[in-house]
Scaffold this active site. Sequence first.
Site, PDB file in Angstrom:
ATOM      1  N   ASP A  22       0.827  -1.211   0.000  1.00  0.00           N
ATOM      2  CA  ASP A  22       0.000   0.000   0.000  1.00  0.00           C
ATOM      3  C   ASP A  22       0.860   1.260   0.000  1.00  0.00           C
ATOM      4  O   ASP A  22       1.991   1.247   0.475  1.00  0.00           O
ATOM      5  CB  ASP A  22      -0.932  -0.021   1.224  1.00  0.00           C
ATOM      6  CG  ASP A  22      -2.113   0.923   1.055  1.00  0.00           C
ATOM      7  OD1 ASP A  22      -2.452   1.241  -0.109  1.00  0.00           O
ATOM      8  OD2 ASP A  22      -2.690   1.340   2.077  1.00  0.00           O
ATOM      9  N   HIS A  39       2.209   3.544  -9.049  1.00  0.00           N
ATOM     10  CA  HIS A  39       2.039   2.124  -9.400  1.00  0.00           C
ATOM     11  C   HIS A  39       3.214   1.650 -10.259  1.00  0.00           C
ATOM     12  O   HIS A  39       3.702   0.540 -10.085  1.00  0.00           O
ATOM     13  CB  HIS A  39       0.710   1.908 -10.128  1.00  0.00           C
ATOM     14  CG  HIS A  39      -0.492   2.288  -9.310  1.00  0.00           C
ATOM     15  ND1 HIS A  39      -0.637   1.904  -7.998  1.00  0.00           N
ATOM     16  CD2 HIS A  39      -1.612   3.007  -9.608  1.00  0.00           C
ATOM     17  CE1 HIS A  39      -1.790   2.382  -7.527  1.00  0.00           C
ATOM     18  NE2 HIS A  39      -2.399   3.059  -8.494  1.00  0.00           N
ATOM     19  N   LEU A 133      11.145 -19.964  -5.224  1.00  0.00           N
ATOM     20  CA  LEU A 133      10.036 -19.216  -4.617  1.00  0.00           C
ATOM     21  C   LEU A 133       8.753 -19.337  -5.447  1.00  0.00           C
ATOM     22  O   LEU A 133       8.800 -19.297  -6.677  1.00  0.00           O
ATOM     23  CB  LEU A 133      10.439 -17.733  -4.546  1.00  0.00           C
ATOM     24  CG  LEU A 133       9.377 -16.753  -4.042  1.00  0.00           C
ATOM     25  CD1 LEU A 133       9.253 -16.841  -2.525  1.00  0.00           C
ATOM     26  CD2 LEU A 133       9.731 -15.311  -4.438  1.00  0.00           C
TER      27      LEU A 133
HETATM   28  C1  IPE Z   1      -5.284  -2.701  -0.093  1.00  0.00           C
HETATM   29  O1  IPE Z   1      -5.029  -1.365  -0.324  1.00  0.00           O
HETATM   30  C2  IPE Z   1      -5.341  -3.430  -1.395  1.00  0.00           C
HETATM   31  C3  IPE Z   1      -4.066  -3.559  -2.075  1.00  0.00           C
HETATM   32  C4  IPE Z   1      -2.882  -3.243  -1.586  1.00  0.00           C
HETATM   33  C5  IPE Z   1      -4.140  -4.123  -3.386  1.00  0.00           C
HETATM   34  P1  IPE Z   1      -6.216  -0.304  -0.408  1.00  0.00           P
HETATM   35  O2  IPE Z   1      -5.554   1.010  -0.598  1.00  0.00           O
HETATM   36  O3  IPE Z   1      -7.205  -0.712  -1.403  1.00  0.00           O
HETATM   37  O4  IPE Z   1      -6.843  -0.440   1.044  1.00  0.00           O
HETATM   38  P2  IPE Z   1      -7.686   0.618   1.878  1.00  0.00           P
HETATM   39  O5  IPE Z   1      -8.705   1.212   0.957  1.00  0.00           O
HETATM   40  O6  IPE Z   1      -6.722   1.636   2.371  1.00  0.00           O
HETATM   41  O7  IPE Z   1      -8.277  -0.177   2.990  1.00  0.00           O
HETATM   42  C1  IPE Z   2      -1.664   0.256  -3.327  1.00  0.00           C
HETATM   43  O1  IPE Z   2      -1.444   1.622  -3.374  1.00  0.00           O
HETATM   44  C2  IPE Z   2      -1.855  -0.352  -4.687  1.00  0.00           C
HETATM   45  C3  IPE Z   2      -3.253  -0.686  -5.011  1.00  0.00           C
HETATM   46  C4  IPE Z   2      -4.238  -0.654  -4.175  1.00  0.00           C
HETATM   47  C5  IPE Z   2      -3.526  -1.065  -6.371  1.00  0.00           C
HETATM   48  P1  IPE Z   2      -2.640   2.657  -3.360  1.00  0.00           P
HETATM   49  O2  IPE Z   2      -3.010   2.984  -4.757  1.00  0.00           O
HETATM   50  O3  IPE Z   2      -3.739   2.173  -2.494  1.00  0.00           O
HETATM   51  O4  IPE Z   2      -1.925   3.895  -2.690  1.00  0.00           O
HETATM   52  P2  IPE Z   2      -2.504   4.848  -1.543  1.00  0.00           P
HETATM   53  O5  IPE Z   2      -2.881   3.971  -0.391  1.00  0.00           O
HETATM   54  O6  IPE Z   2      -3.660   5.571  -2.115  1.00  0.00           O
HETATM   55  O7  IPE Z   2      -1.360   5.722  -1.199  1.00  0.00           O
HETATM   56 MG    MG Z   3      -4.118   2.337  -0.505  1.00  0.00          MG
END
Ligand code: IPE
Ligand code: IPE
Ligand code: MG
Length: 252
Positions: A22, A39, A133
């Site tokens: 995240d 990303h 892995l």
């Molecule tokens: C969790 O991250 C899902 C992934 C890392 C793919 P999110 O950004 O979607 O989670 P929330 O919304 O903060 O709970």
């Molecule tokens: C995690 O990063 C990746 C996915 C959920 C695809 P985010 O896109 O949720 O990044 P933040 O949490 O908004 O910073």
């Molecule tokens: Mg996120």
Amino acid sequence: MNADKRHTGPLAPPAHVAIIMDGNGRWAQKRGLDRSAGHVEGVNTVRRITEAASKAGVSYLTLYAFSTENWNRPQQEVDALMHLIVLAIERETPDLIRNNVRLTMIGDFTRMPTEALERLRQCMADTAHCTGLTLCLALSYSSRWEITEAARRIARQVAAGDLDPEAITADTVSANLATADMPDPDLLIRTGGDMRVSNFLLWQIAYSEIVVTPTFWPDFSEQMFYEAIDQYHNRERRFGLTSEQINNEKNR
Ligand code: IPE
Ligand code: IPE
Ligand code: MG
């Protein structure tokens, strides 16, 4: 290492590490960039941490890459992510083979765009012979989706007369999850600082050790990964028992 720990010999690496990757969006926004730039950078971290996990002797690395709920993000971001998956898989497959890494996936693939799904399937076929892995991508995944599917599968077996409801155990549930052929995660890491599990492996993390780091995923380094494993080694996993019971077991 805790002074009161009486380990003998080298510490066994966690067999299964699961990561909630995240913080990509915040990493980009902090730099005045589009979320998608985060990303893109996050893919480099995936490569780095896959190699680190291999080196550490981890057997399974499950990465939460896209959740069921993430389908509700702005279409432009969803499209960019799906496109990125295609590019990343195309680019990384030769290295996965070189590093003896086998790719697998868990999630609701019926919702994935055809091109991404085909690339992923091709990569899984190309790495099926790899014995190092196992890299498991959780894509279009959520734990409630997975558990609902498992309930449906078990119900079908009961309805067909192949399964006695009284014979259903926790193992029956585990065996009907998408992760049936993997051990439960020993260590769950979440980057980006949020103290929640966001619908990830809810059943499987029953006794996982959890490490949350404030670092955004694009900045998560090999060193930080090893530090998380060190933290894991410093925990006493009691599985509901007392400390004394655990130590008696260890010293036997
Ligand atoms: C969790 O991250 C899902 C992934 C890392 C793919 P999110 O950004 O979607 O989670 P929330 O919304 O903060 O709970
Ligand atoms: C995690 O990063 C990746 C996915 C959920 C695809 P985010 O896109 O949720 O990044 P933040 O949490 O908004 O910073
Ligand atoms: Mg996120």
